[in-house]
Motif scaffolding. Structure first.
Motif, short mmCIF file in Angstrom:
data_model
loop_
_atom_site.label_atom_id
_atom_site.label_comp_id
_atom_site.label_asym_id
_atom_site.label_seq_id
_atom_site.Cartn_x
_atom_site.Cartn_y
_atom_site.Cartn_z
N VAL A 135 -3.30 -32.82 -5.69
CA VAL A 135 -2.13 -32.49 -4.73
C VAL A 135 -1.51 -30.88 -5.36
N LEU A 136 -1.60 -30.18 -6.31
CA LEU A 136 -0.86 -29.01 -6.98
C LEU A 136 -2.12 -27.92 -6.89
N VAL A 137 -3.43 -28.27 -6.59
CA VAL A 137 -4.40 -27.32 -6.29
C VAL A 137 -4.13 -26.98 -4.62
N SER A 138 -4.14 -27.88 -3.86
CA SER A 138 -4.28 -28.17 -2.11
C SER A 138 -4.25 -27.13 -1.74
N THR A 139 -4.79 -26.66 -0.83
CA THR A 139 -3.77 -25.27 0.21
C THR A 139 -3.36 -26.06 0.93
N ASN A 140 -2.55 -25.79 2.01
CA ASN A 140 -1.66 -26.39 3.22
C ASN A 140 -2.85 -27.25 4.14
N GLU A 141 -3.73 -26.94 4.20
CA GLU A 141 -5.00 -27.51 5.29
C GLU A 141 -4.66 -28.86 4.64
N GLU A 142 -5.66 -28.89 3.68
CA GLU A 142 -6.07 -30.24 2.10
C GLU A 142 -5.40 -30.92 2.83
N TRP A 143 -3.69 -30.38 2.21
CA TRP A 143 -2.22 -31.09 2.41
C TRP A 143 -2.29 -32.03 3.33
N ASP A 144 -2.16 -30.92 4.71
CA ASP A 144 -2.06 -31.42 5.45
C ASP A 144 -3.17 -33.00 6.04
N ALA A 145 -4.10 -32.52 5.92
CA ALA A 145 -5.34 -33.22 6.31
C ALA A 145 -5.33 -35.05 5.56
N VAL A 146 -4.19 -35.06 4.63
CA VAL A 146 -3.81 -36.04 3.86
C VAL A 146 -2.78 -36.75 4.31
N GLY A 147 -2.08 -36.12 5.22
CA GLY A 147 -0.93 -36.56 5.36
C GLY A 147 0.32 -36.40 4.72
N GLN A 148 0.29 -35.37 3.61
CA GLN A 148 1.22 -35.11 2.82
C GLN A 148 1.14 -36.17 1.42
N VAL A 205 -5.98 -40.27 -4.43
CA VAL A 205 -5.72 -40.75 -5.75
C VAL A 205 -7.38 -40.62 -6.19
N THR A 206 -8.23 -40.97 -5.11
CA THR A 206 -10.25 -41.23 -5.21
C THR A 206 -10.54 -40.23 -5.11
N GLU A 207 -11.85 -39.81 -6.11
CA GLU A 207 -12.21 -38.27 -5.64
C GLU A 207 -12.71 -38.42 -4.44
N PHE A 208 -12.73 -37.15 -4.90
CA PHE A 208 -13.23 -36.25 -3.32
C PHE A 208 -12.18 -36.42 -2.27
N SER A 209 -11.36 -37.34 -2.49
CA SER A 209 -9.52 -37.31 -1.59
C SER A 209 -9.74 -35.88 -0.80
N GLY A 210 -9.61 -34.76 -1.75
CA GLY A 210 -9.23 -33.73 -0.63
C GLY A 210 -9.86 -33.11 -1.04
N GLY A 211 -11.93 -33.79 -0.83
CA GLY A 211 -12.70 -32.48 -0.74
C GLY A 211 -13.26 -32.08 -1.58
N LYS A 212 -14.56 -31.20 -1.48
CA LYS A 212 -15.13 -31.19 -2.42
C LYS A 212 -15.28 -29.90 -2.98
N GLU A 213 -14.66 -29.05 -2.32
CA GLU A 213 -13.72 -28.25 -3.19
C GLU A 213 -12.38 -28.72 -3.83
N ASN A 214 -11.70 -28.99 -3.48
CA ASN A 214 -10.42 -29.30 -3.64
C ASN A 214 -10.70 -30.11 -4.75
N GLU A 215 -11.76 -30.71 -5.48
CA GLU A 215 -12.04 -31.78 -6.46
C GLU A 215 -12.08 -30.84 -7.42
N ARG A 216 -13.56 -29.48 -7.25
CA ARG A 216 -13.96 -28.62 -8.12
C ARG A 216 -12.49 -28.05 -9.09
N ILE A 217 -12.11 -27.69 -7.77
CA ILE A 217 -10.96 -27.01 -7.87
C ILE A 217 -9.99 -27.51 -9.47
N ALA A 218 -9.51 -28.62 -8.64
CA ALA A 218 -8.81 -29.71 -9.87
C ALA A 218 -9.43 -29.78 -11.28
N ARG A 219 -10.26 -30.32 -10.98
CA ARG A 219 -11.16 -30.46 -12.46
C ARG A 219 -11.36 -29.07 -12.89
#
Length: 584
Positions: free
Chosen positions: A490-503, A509-523
C-alpha cells in the motif's frame, strides 16, 4: 424400617460426601499433584498431549553456571544417583553424566545402553517434586504458615512461590513428606512423626550461582545490541524486586524465613525458571479409596435391599463423573497451570527441534516419567535431549542462560513501521510515498506487528513487553510479518496501482496483488529497512563472527561470550530474511 425415600436421601448424601472427599483431597493439602490428561497411552499422559514445555537449568553450551572442579562434580553426581536409588527413583539405561559427550561438557542425561522407542528411562515419585500452580485453590500449608499474611504467598507468581519453597527446603528443613498425597517442604515446627525424605543430595546438585542477564551490568546488557531484550530484562528485574519486597513484608517475624535475602530469592527464581516444566492444572493422581468406599456403599445398599441396581449405578456414576469433572474438565475450563521441578529429570538438556524424549505424568503411579519418543531410538553413549518448547533466543538467554545456534523459533523485533526512516526508504525505491497512506495504514492497524505473548500469561510476560510497541516481527521460520508486506504494498503503490485495487488495503494482502513491479518495490523496501537495522549496530555480523572464532584468545567473560553469541544469531536471522525476500 426407615422409609425408602428417606434411605434414598441418606444414600445420595453418601454419594455427595464421597464426591466432596474426592474434590477436597482429604487433608487440605495441595488440591493437585497431577497434570490434566487429554490422551492416555499405556496409562501415561504424553508431554505432547499436555503441551508441556521444559524450563530447565543450565550446564549447556555457554552455560550461565559457574564451573566447578571435576572431582567435586563427579562426587556430586555419585551422591545424587545414590540418593535417587534410595528414595524410589527408578531409571533404566540412563545416568547423569558430565563432560563429553554432554553438550558443552556440562551436566546432562546420558544413555548408557541402546534404548528402544517409547521406553520409560526415568520415573520419579510425585512426592519428590516441588509443585505450585496458578490456581487459588492450590495450597501449601507448610510454607504458608511461615507467613504472617499467607495470601501474599498464595497470590505470588509461580516462580516466586517455587523460589520460596526451594529456600525453605534449602535453608530451614531439607526434608519433604514422602506421603502419597504430596511432597510439600517441611516448615518450622513440623511434626517429626511422619515419613520424610532428605532432599539435601539433590539440593547440593543445584547450581549455586547464575550469570543470567538479570545479574549483568548495564554495559554487559548493552553488548547484546538488541533493545527488545533490554526491555524484557528491565521488566523481569522490576517484577522480581517488587515480588521479593511484597513477600518479605508478609513473612512472620518469628520465622527463620525472615533471613531470606534478595540474593537467596533470586537464586530460587533462577532455579525455578530454569528447571521447572508446566502443564494444565489438574486433579490428584489416581486414588482407589473413594472407589472402594463407593463399592462398599453399593454392596450395602443392594445387600439390604434398599434400592434397585439402577439407583446404585446412578450413585456410582456420580462419583465417576465427579472424578472426571475434577481431574479433566475443570482444569481446562479455568485454564490454570501448574509448575513442577522434578529431580533428575531436570538434568535433561534442550534441543529446539527433534528432541529425543518426553516428560509425562503417570496417572495411576502418581509419578513423572521420562521416556523416548515413539519415533526415536537412542544409541549407547548419546545424550538424551528434551525440548523446552518453541522458545526464542531472547527467552532462552533470559530464563535459562544459554543461546541456541540456528534456533528455529528465534525472532527479531524491528521498530514499528511508523518509526522507519521513510526518506531513506523512498530514496532506495525511487518512489515518493503518497500523502495519506501512512494515516490509512495507521487506521488499519498495520504500522506495527502483532504483540508477542498472550495477555495474562505469566510465561510470556517479558516477551509481551519486548513488543509492547507492536514492532515488526521477523521469524526464522516465516520471515517478515505478512501484514507488514501488505502495508508496504500500500505504502509504495502509485496512484494508478492504488486505484486498481479500489483503494482498499484488504485487496493488497496477497502476493503480487498490486502487480509485479509493486511487489518488487515493496520487498526491496523491506530489505532496505532490515539492512538499515543491521547498519545501526555497533559491530557487523562479519566482525562478530571473527571475534567468535578467536574468543578464547580475547579473554572474554562468560557474559561477553553469551552477548556475542546472542547478537550473532540475531544478525544471522536478519540476513536470512533479507535473502528470502530476494528470491521473489
Amino acid at each position: 424400617m426407615m422409609p425408602a425415600n428417606n434411605m434414598d436421601k441418606i444414600l445420595w448424601t453418601c454419594w455427595i460426601t464421597t464426591v466432596l472427599i474426592l474434590v477436597t483431597n482429604q487433608d487440605n493439602k495441595s488440591l493437585t499433584h497431577a497434570f490434566s490428561p487429554s490422551i492416555f497411552n499405556q496409562a501415561r499422559i504424553q508431554t505432547s498431549s499436555l503441551s508441556l514445555f521444559m524450563v530447565k537449568k543450565g550446564f549447556d553450551t555457554s552455560s550461565s553456571i559457574q564451573p566447578v572442579k571435576d572431582k567435586d562434580r563427579e562426587q556430586s553426581i555419585r551422591s545424587l544417583q545414590d540418593w535417587a536409588k534410595s528414595v524410589g527413583i527408578t531409571y533404566k539405561g540412563v545416568q547423569v553424566a558430565s563432560g563429553e559427550p554432554i553438550i558443552g561438557g556440562g551436566l546432562g542425561l546420558l544413555a548408557v545402553n541402546s534404548i528402544e522407542s517409547n521406553k520409560v528411562m526415568l520415573q520419579v515419585p510425585n512426592y519428590l517434586t516441588f509443585t505450585v500452580s496458578t490456581s487459588k485453590l492450590d495450597a501449601n500449608p507448610r510454607v504458608e504458615r511461615l507467613f504472617q499474611n499467607p495470601k501474599v504467598y498464595v497470590d505470588a507468581p509461580w516462580w516466586a512461590k517455587l523460589s520460596v519453597d526451594l529456600n525453605v527446603c534449602d535453608q530451614i528443613d531439607s526434608r519433604k513428606s514422602s506421603s502419597a498425597s504430596g511432597g510439600s517442604s517441611r516448615g518450622e515446627h513440623e511434626e517429626d512423626d511422619i515419613d520424610t525424605v532428605d532432599m539435601r543430595p539433590w539440593l547440593n546438585s543445584l547450581p549455586r550461582s547464575f550469570d543470567t542477564p538479570i545479574r549483568w551490568t548495564k554495559e554487559q546488557r548493552e553488548a547484546l545490541q538488541y533493545p527488545p531484550i533490554l526491555s524484557m530484562i528491565a521488566a523481569q528485574e522490576k517484577k522480581t524486586r517488587d515480588t521479593f519486597n511484597s513477600l518479605k513484608g508478609a513473612i512472620d517475624p518469628s520465622s527463620s524465613l525472615m533471613n531470606l535475602s534478595y540474593e537467596d530469592f533470586l537464586w530460587g527464581c533462577d532455579c525455578a525458571r530454569s528447571r521447572a516444566f508446566s502443564g494444565a492444572y489438574g486433579g490428584t493422581a489416581f486414588d482407589p479409596k473413594p472407589y472402594a468406599l463407593t463399592l462398599l456403599l453399593v454392596a450395602v445398599y443392594l445387600g439390604l435391599g434398599l434400592g434397585t441396581v439402577e439407583q446404585a449405578s446412578n450413585g456410582a456414576a456420580l462419583v465417576f463423573c465427579g472424578t472426571i469433572l475434577k481431574d479433566f474438565v475443570l482444569p481446562k475450563l479455568f485454564k490454570s497451570k501448574k509448575y513442577v521441578i522434578c529431580p533428575l529429570i531436570d538434568m535433561a538438556n534442550h534441543k529446539g527441534m527433534k528432541e529425543d524424549a518426553n516428560v509425562a505424568f503417570e496417572y495411576f503411579a502418581d509419578s513423572y516419567s521420562l521416556s523416548t519418543k515413539s519415533d526415536v531410538t537412542m544409541d549407547k553413549n548419546c545424550e538424551i535431549f528434551i525440548s523446552y518448547g518453541p522458545r526464542s533466543n531472547d527467552a532462552l538467554l533470559q530464563q535459562y542462560g544459554f543461546v541456541e545456534c540456528d534456533n528455529a523459533h528465534d525472532v527479531y523485533i524491528m521498530p514499528p513501521l511508523r518509526e522507519w526512516n521513510i526518506a531513506a526508504l523512498e530514496e532506495s525505491c525511487g518512489r515518493t510515498f503518497q500523502p495519506g497512506r501512512l494515516e490509512k495504514l495507521e487506521r488499519a492497524g498495520l504500522l506495527g506487528g502483532e504483540p508477542l505473548g498472550k495477555e495474562g500469561d505469566e510465561d510470556s510476560l517479558e516477551e509481551g513487553i519486548a513488543n509492547r510497541g507492536r514492532g515488526v516481527v521477523i521469524t526464522r521460520a516465516g520471515g517478515i510479518d505478512p501484514a507488514i508486506l501488505t502495508a508496504l504494498r500500500v505504502l509504495v503503490s502509485t496512484n494508478e496501482e492504488w486505484d486498481a485495487v479500489g483503494q482498499a488495503v484488504g485487496n493488497m494482502v496477497t502476493e503480487f496483488s498490486g502487480g509485479k513491479e509493486n511487489e518488487r518495490i515493496a520487498r526491496n523496501v523491506a530489505k532496505k529497512a532490515m539492512e538499515l537495522e543491521l547498519m545501526s549496530k555497533p559491530t557487523t555480523l562479519e566482525e562478530d563472527e571473527q571475534s567468535w572464532k578467536i574468543r578464547d584468545s580475547l579473554g572474554l567473560s562468560a557474559q561477553d561470550v553469551l552477548a556475542l553469541q546472542f547478537r550473532i544469531e540475531k544478525k544471522k536471522l536478519l540476513r536470512e530474511a533479507i535473502f528470502a525476500l530476494s528470491l521473489v
